[in-house]
Design a protein around this motif. Structure first.
Motif, PDB file in Angstrom:
ATOM      1  N   TRP A 109      70.275  36.250   3.792  1.00  0.00           N
ATOM      2  CA  TRP A 109      70.916  36.993   4.881  1.00  0.00           C
ATOM      3  C   TRP A 109      70.556  38.457   4.679  1.00  0.00           C
ATOM      4  CZ3 TRP A 109      74.498  41.004   4.525  1.00  0.00           C
ATOM      5  CH2 TRP A 109      75.219  41.340   5.685  1.00  0.00           C
ATOM      6  N   VAL A 110      70.080  39.114   5.753  1.00  0.00           N
ATOM      7  CA  VAL A 110      69.622  40.493   5.653  1.00  0.00           C
ATOM      8  C   VAL A 110      70.430  41.370   6.601  1.00  0.00           C
ATOM      9  CG1 VAL A 110      67.671  42.066   5.947  1.00  0.00           C
ATOM     10  CG2 VAL A 110      67.286  39.774   5.016  1.00  0.00           C
ATOM     11  N   TYR A 111      71.026  42.428   6.049  1.00  0.00           N
ATOM     12  CA  TYR A 111      71.725  43.455   6.832  1.00  0.00           C
ATOM     13  C   TYR A 111      70.649  44.401   7.342  1.00  0.00           C
ATOM     14  CZ  TYR A 111      75.591  46.875   7.607  1.00  0.00           C
ATOM     15  OH  TYR A 111      76.513  47.738   8.139  1.00  0.00           O
ATOM     16  N   ASN A 112      70.439  44.445   8.661  1.00  0.00           N
ATOM     17  CA  ASN A 112      69.230  45.096   9.189  1.00  0.00           C
ATOM     18  C   ASN A 112      69.288  46.612   9.243  1.00  0.00           C
ATOM     19  OD1 ASN A 112      70.876  45.570  11.618  1.00  0.00           O
ATOM     20  ND2 ASN A 112      68.921  45.869  12.651  1.00  0.00           N
ATOM     21  N   SER A 113      70.379  47.226   8.886  1.00  0.00           N
ATOM     22  CA  SER A 113      70.473  48.678   9.018  1.00  0.00           C
ATOM     23  C   SER A 113      70.583  49.312   7.637  1.00  0.00           C
ATOM     24  CB  SER A 113      71.693  49.050   9.861  1.00  0.00           C
ATOM     25  OG  SER A 113      71.685  50.411  10.201  1.00  0.00           O
ATOM     26  N   PRO A 114      69.654  50.210   7.266  1.00  0.00           N
ATOM     27  CA  PRO A 114      68.544  50.734   8.055  1.00  0.00           C
ATOM     28  C   PRO A 114      67.370  49.764   8.085  1.00  0.00           C
ATOM     29  CG  PRO A 114      68.481  51.701   5.887  1.00  0.00           C
ATOM     30  CD  PRO A 114      69.724  50.839   5.926  1.00  0.00           C
ATOM     31  N   ILE A 115      66.462  49.990   9.025  1.00  0.00           N
ATOM     32  CA  ILE A 115      65.371  49.038   9.217  1.00  0.00           C
ATOM     33  C   ILE A 115      64.300  49.129   8.138  1.00  0.00           C
ATOM     34  CG2 ILE A 115      65.741  48.828  11.684  1.00  0.00           C
ATOM     35  CD1 ILE A 115      63.423  50.814  12.111  1.00  0.00           C
ATOM     36  N   LEU A 133      67.700  35.077   7.674  1.00  0.00           N
ATOM     37  CA  LEU A 133      68.643  35.309   8.765  1.00  0.00           C
ATOM     38  C   LEU A 133      68.850  36.815   8.854  1.00  0.00           C
ATOM     39  CD1 LEU A 133      70.806  34.569  10.890  1.00  0.00           C
ATOM     40  CD2 LEU A 133      72.432  34.291   9.013  1.00  0.00           C
ATOM     41  N   LEU A 134      68.322  37.431   9.905  1.00  0.00           N
ATOM     42  CA  LEU A 134      68.425  38.879  10.093  1.00  0.00           C
ATOM     43  C   LEU A 134      69.648  39.175  10.946  1.00  0.00           C
ATOM     44  CD1 LEU A 134      67.096  41.705   9.738  1.00  0.00           C
ATOM     45  CD2 LEU A 134      65.923  41.272  11.910  1.00  0.00           C
ATOM     46  N   HIS A 135      70.627  39.875  10.379  1.00  0.00           N
ATOM     47  CA  HIS A 135      71.866  40.185  11.095  1.00  0.00           C
ATOM     48  C   HIS A 135      71.751  41.584  11.687  1.00  0.00           C
ATOM     49  CE1 HIS A 135      76.436  39.113  11.072  1.00  0.00           C
ATOM     50  NE2 HIS A 135      76.013  39.512  12.257  1.00  0.00           N
ATOM     51  N   VAL A 136      71.642  41.662  13.014  1.00  0.00           N
ATOM     52  CA  VAL A 136      71.434  42.932  13.702  1.00  0.00           C
ATOM     53  C   VAL A 136      72.794  43.553  14.000  1.00  0.00           C
ATOM     54  CG1 VAL A 136      70.389  44.068  15.685  1.00  0.00           C
ATOM     55  CG2 VAL A 136      69.268  42.090  14.651  1.00  0.00           C
ATOM     56  N   GLY A 169      58.432  43.336  14.425  1.00  0.00           N
ATOM     57  CA  GLY A 169      57.921  42.615  13.264  1.00  0.00           C
ATOM     58  C   GLY A 169      59.027  41.964  12.457  1.00  0.00           C
ATOM     59  N   MET A 170      60.175  42.626  12.361  1.00  0.00           N
ATOM     60  CA  MET A 170      61.316  42.044  11.654  1.00  0.00           C
ATOM     61  C   MET A 170      61.826  40.802  12.387  1.00  0.00           C
ATOM     62  SD  MET A 170      63.448  45.483  10.545  1.00  0.00           S
ATOM     63  CE  MET A 170      64.572  44.630   9.431  1.00  0.00           C
ATOM     64  N   TYR A 171      61.936  40.904  13.710  1.00  0.00           N
ATOM     65  CA  TYR A 171      62.431  39.768  14.491  1.00  0.00           C
ATOM     66  C   TYR A 171      61.484  38.575  14.373  1.00  0.00           C
ATOM     67  CZ  TYR A 171      65.145  43.535  16.693  1.00  0.00           C
ATOM     68  OH  TYR A 171      65.958  44.613  16.918  1.00  0.00           O
ATOM     69  N   ARG A 172      60.169  38.835  14.385  1.00  0.00           N
ATOM     70  CA  ARG A 172      59.213  37.732  14.275  1.00  0.00           C
ATOM     71  C   ARG A 172      59.276  37.070  12.903  1.00  0.00           C
ATOM     72  NH1 ARG A 172      56.271  41.466  17.286  1.00  0.00           N
ATOM     73  NH2 ARG A 172      55.247  42.336  15.438  1.00  0.00           N
ATOM     74  N   ALA A 173      59.533  37.849  11.870  1.00  0.00           N
ATOM     75  CA  ALA A 173      59.580  37.295  10.516  1.00  0.00           C
ATOM     76  C   ALA A 173      60.827  36.448  10.280  1.00  0.00           C
ATOM     77  CB  ALA A 173      59.522  38.423   9.494  1.00  0.00           C
ATOM     78  N   ALA A 174      61.894  36.748  10.987  1.00  0.00           N
ATOM     79  CA  ALA A 174      63.165  36.061  10.755  1.00  0.00           C
ATOM     80  C   ALA A 174      63.161  34.665  11.373  1.00  0.00           C
ATOM     81  CB  ALA A 174      64.308  36.880  11.329  1.00  0.00           C
ATOM     82  N   ALA A 175      63.731  33.715  10.644  1.00  0.00           N
ATOM     83  CA  ALA A 175      63.907  32.371  11.200  1.00  0.00           C
ATOM     84  C   ALA A 175      65.017  32.356  12.238  1.00  0.00           C
ATOM     85  CB  ALA A 175      64.212  31.377  10.083  1.00  0.00           C
ATOM     86  N   ARG A 176      66.049  33.171  12.019  1.00  0.00           N
ATOM     87  CA  ARG A 176      67.145  33.344  12.962  1.00  0.00           C
ATOM     88  C   ARG A 176      67.493  34.830  13.025  1.00  0.00           C
ATOM     89  NH1 ARG A 176      66.015  28.730  13.284  1.00  0.00           N
ATOM     90  NH2 ARG A 176      67.344  26.869  13.436  1.00  0.00           N
ATOM     91  N   VAL A 177      67.937  35.275  14.203  1.00  0.00           N
ATOM     92  CA  VAL A 177      68.384  36.645  14.397  1.00  0.00           C
ATOM     93  C   VAL A 177      69.824  36.590  14.893  1.00  0.00           C
ATOM     94  CG1 VAL A 177      68.040  38.812  15.638  1.00  0.00           C
ATOM     95  CG2 VAL A 177      66.051  37.456  14.915  1.00  0.00           C
ATOM     96  N   ALA A 178      70.746  37.116  14.097  1.00  0.00           N
ATOM     97  CA  ALA A 178      72.168  37.107  14.466  1.00  0.00           C
ATOM     98  C   ALA A 178      72.504  38.397  15.189  1.00  0.00           C
ATOM     99  CB  ALA A 178      73.034  36.954  13.221  1.00  0.00           C
ATOM    100  N   VAL A 193      62.877  38.460  21.622  1.00  0.00           N
ATOM    101  CA  VAL A 193      63.347  37.524  20.598  1.00  0.00           C
ATOM    102  C   VAL A 193      63.633  36.189  21.278  1.00  0.00           C
ATOM    103  CG1 VAL A 193      65.047  37.053  18.810  1.00  0.00           C
ATOM    104  CG2 VAL A 193      64.358  39.417  19.276  1.00  0.00           C
ATOM    105  N   PRO A 194      62.978  35.103  20.878  1.00  0.00           N
ATOM    106  CA  PRO A 194      63.232  33.808  21.520  1.00  0.00           C
ATOM    107  C   PRO A 194      64.709  33.425  21.442  1.00  0.00           C
ATOM    108  CG  PRO A 194      61.293  33.689  20.105  1.00  0.00           C
ATOM    109  CD  PRO A 194      61.956  35.013  19.823  1.00  0.00           C
ATOM    110  N   ARG A 195      65.223  32.912  22.555  1.00  0.00           N
ATOM    111  CA  ARG A 195      66.649  32.577  22.580  1.00  0.00           C
ATOM    112  C   ARG A 195      67.021  31.515  21.552  1.00  0.00           C
ATOM    113  NH1 ARG A 195      69.656  34.879  26.568  1.00  0.00           N
ATOM    114  NH2 ARG A 195      68.496  35.926  28.236  1.00  0.00           N
ATOM    115  N   GLU A 196      66.083  30.639  21.225  1.00  0.00           N
ATOM    116  CA  GLU A 196      66.393  29.615  20.230  1.00  0.00           C
ATOM    117  C   GLU A 196      66.556  30.208  18.835  1.00  0.00           C
ATOM    118  OE1 GLU A 196      61.867  29.414  21.010  1.00  0.00           O
ATOM    119  OE2 GLU A 196      63.728  29.667  22.172  1.00  0.00           O
ATOM    120  N   LYS A 197      66.081  31.431  18.638  1.00  0.00           N
ATOM    121  CA  LYS A 197      66.279  32.118  17.352  1.00  0.00           C
ATOM    122  C   LYS A 197      67.639  32.807  17.278  1.00  0.00           C
ATOM    123  CE  LYS A 197      61.897  33.639  15.293  1.00  0.00           C
ATOM    124  NZ  LYS A 197      61.187  34.835  14.793  1.00  0.00           N
ATOM    125  N   LEU A 198      68.226  33.118  18.410  1.00  0.00           N
ATOM    126  CA  LEU A 198      69.416  33.963  18.443  1.00  0.00           C
ATOM    127  C   LEU A 198      70.676  33.164  18.118  1.00  0.00           C
ATOM    128  CD1 LEU A 198      68.545  36.034  21.629  1.00  0.00           C
ATOM    129  CD2 LEU A 198      68.646  36.889  19.279  1.00  0.00           C
TER     130      LEU A 198
END
Length: 424
Positions: A109-115, A133-136, A169-178, A193-198
């Motif tokens: 799980w990755v806290y995206n801030s700062p990028i 899992l990138l948590h935005v 690039g971060m969104y593409r690398a993530a399997a899921r984007v929260a 960001v593909p909806r199936e990733k969100l």
């Protein structure tokens, strides 16, 4: 599962920096092994707390959580250059001295801030092959623009475009984007960001703070029959607090006391506005120490949430919304989008049009007409809503579900890769 948490912010840092630690403990409580990669604590003062001394790296164990801290340049003042060094130093140090701790995990799980956290994230994803899992929690570059971090002019616009590409690039690398609110999810979808990733994972509040505490009414000389509205937070352009001052000037009812706590770039202007208009129902408290925040929260019969219309306001969910709900207090929200929706859906709030002093003044009138007892009932409804939708237990369950889905989806790929290595 063997779960990693990659975050620049972690205990014993307070406020929003405390949220990853709460998630770590909740995941351990749910039976998972948790490894954290973070920096040395220095938020919000820019100084290390007692018991810490800067080193290349430090491994700790806190309960069932393993923690690797890596060196960084400690700074949290208003200097953009020093902030960049703070962010960049953690990213580079985590890449060089920390990513080994994230090897052989099931997911992180990755806290995206700062990028800048992308550097160790990308290494872990592409070299160690650990799904992310990138948590935005903050949408970049929008948050940097809104806070004035990028300044202005052509250089800032170039930086903004660069940040947008970096985030892509971060969104593409993530399997899921929260994402933390429906509006933020829609924005991310529009940005490719593909909806199936969100996946929707709202943010929790710091539940270590007492929900009910002794208030400051006696200390501040506030009568028992007066309704107190509290604004606590940054005094900046994005908050649009001029409209609140103008509304208080128009609603000169002795039943109302408005307390403003915090500091920022617009503080001087707001104080001058109060003095010039002769507003008597607004008091500035300045910075309130963290250990007195529960008392300030208890002092407010309602708490004010405001965002200037336009820009990020439609998809921003200020973290204070969850904090107010967790404290069982009512809300007056002058904002568009998700924050206003929570005020309505929770039954804990009154909404007003942002930037409209007349609408906000009408909200102030409604607060006073409801009175303290009914506002307390609104606050209790808010706490129930928080427990159901925003608590750390609910958040940990959603994170766990997303991580488990990522691990299950990756198993056939990893099994095929192992078979190819064996055949070769």
């Amino acid at each position: 599962m063997r779960i990693g948490l990659l975050t620049q912010w972690f205990d014993p840092e307070p406020g929003p920096a405390a949220l990853p630690g709460m998630l770590a403990r909740a995941l351990v409580h749910r039976g998972h092994q948790v490894q954290v990669l973070t920096g040395f604590p220095n938020y919000p003062t820019g100084s290390l707390p007692p018991g810490y001394r800067m080193a290349r790296r430090l491994d700790e164990v806190d309960g069932g959580t393993r923690i690797r801290r890596v060196a960084l340049y400690p700074s949290h003042d208003r200097s953009a250059a020093r902030r960049l060094v703070n962010y960049g130093s953690f990213a580079l140090s985590a890449l060089v001295s920390g990513t080994g701790a994230l090897r052989d995990l099931d997911a992180i799980w990755v806290y995206n801030s700062p990028i800048t956290v992308a550097l160790p994230m990308w290494f872990t994803r592409y070299v160690h092959r650990v799904p992310v899992l990138l948590h935005v929690l903050d949408v970049w570059p929008d948050s940097a623009v809104a806070t004035g971090f990028l300044g202005g002019g052509p250089v800032s616009r170039l930086a903004e475009r660069g940040m947008a590409a970096w985030c892509g690039g971060m969104y593409r690398a993530a399997a899921r984007v929260a994402y933390v609110s429906p509006g933020a999810g829609e924005l991310l979808a529009r940005r490719g960001v593909p909806r199936e990733k969100l996946v929707h994972v709202p943010v929790w509040a710091d539940e270590r703070l007492p929900a009910r505490a002794a208030d400051l009414r006696g200390e501040l000389g506030i009568r028992a029959d007066q309704v107190v509205l509290v604004y606590a937070g940054a005094l900046g352009e994005a908050q649009g607090l001029d409209s609140l001052i103008d509304a208080c000037a128009r609603f000169r009812d002795p039943r109302l006391v408005c307390l403003v706590a915090g500091s920022g770039t617009t503080e001087g202007r707001l104080r001058d506005r109060v003095a010039t208009a002769g507003v008597t129902n607004v008091r500035f408290l300045g910075q309130v120490p963290r250990d007195r925040m529960p008392a300030l929260m208890a002092t407010g019969d309602a708490h004010y949430v405001s965002l200037r219309p336009g820009g990020m306001s439609a998809y921003t969910m200020p973290s204070k919304v969850q904090a107010i709900l967790a404290a069982g207090r009512a809300l007056l929200v002058a904002a568009e989008g998700d924050a206003a929706a929570v005020a309505r859906d929770s039954g804990a709030g009154i909404t007003a049009r942002p930037g409209d002093p007349d609408s906000i003044a009408e909200g102030l009138r409604e607060l006073c007409d409801l009175g303290r007892e009914k506002l307390d009932l609104l606050g209790r409804a808010g706490r129930t809503h928080y427990d159901r939708f925003f608590s750390v237990a609910t958040g940990a369950e959603r994170v766990e579900r997303a991580l488990a889905g990522m691990v299950a989806a990756g198993r056939p790929v990893r099994a095929s890769r192992r078979r190819r290595r064996a055949a070769g």
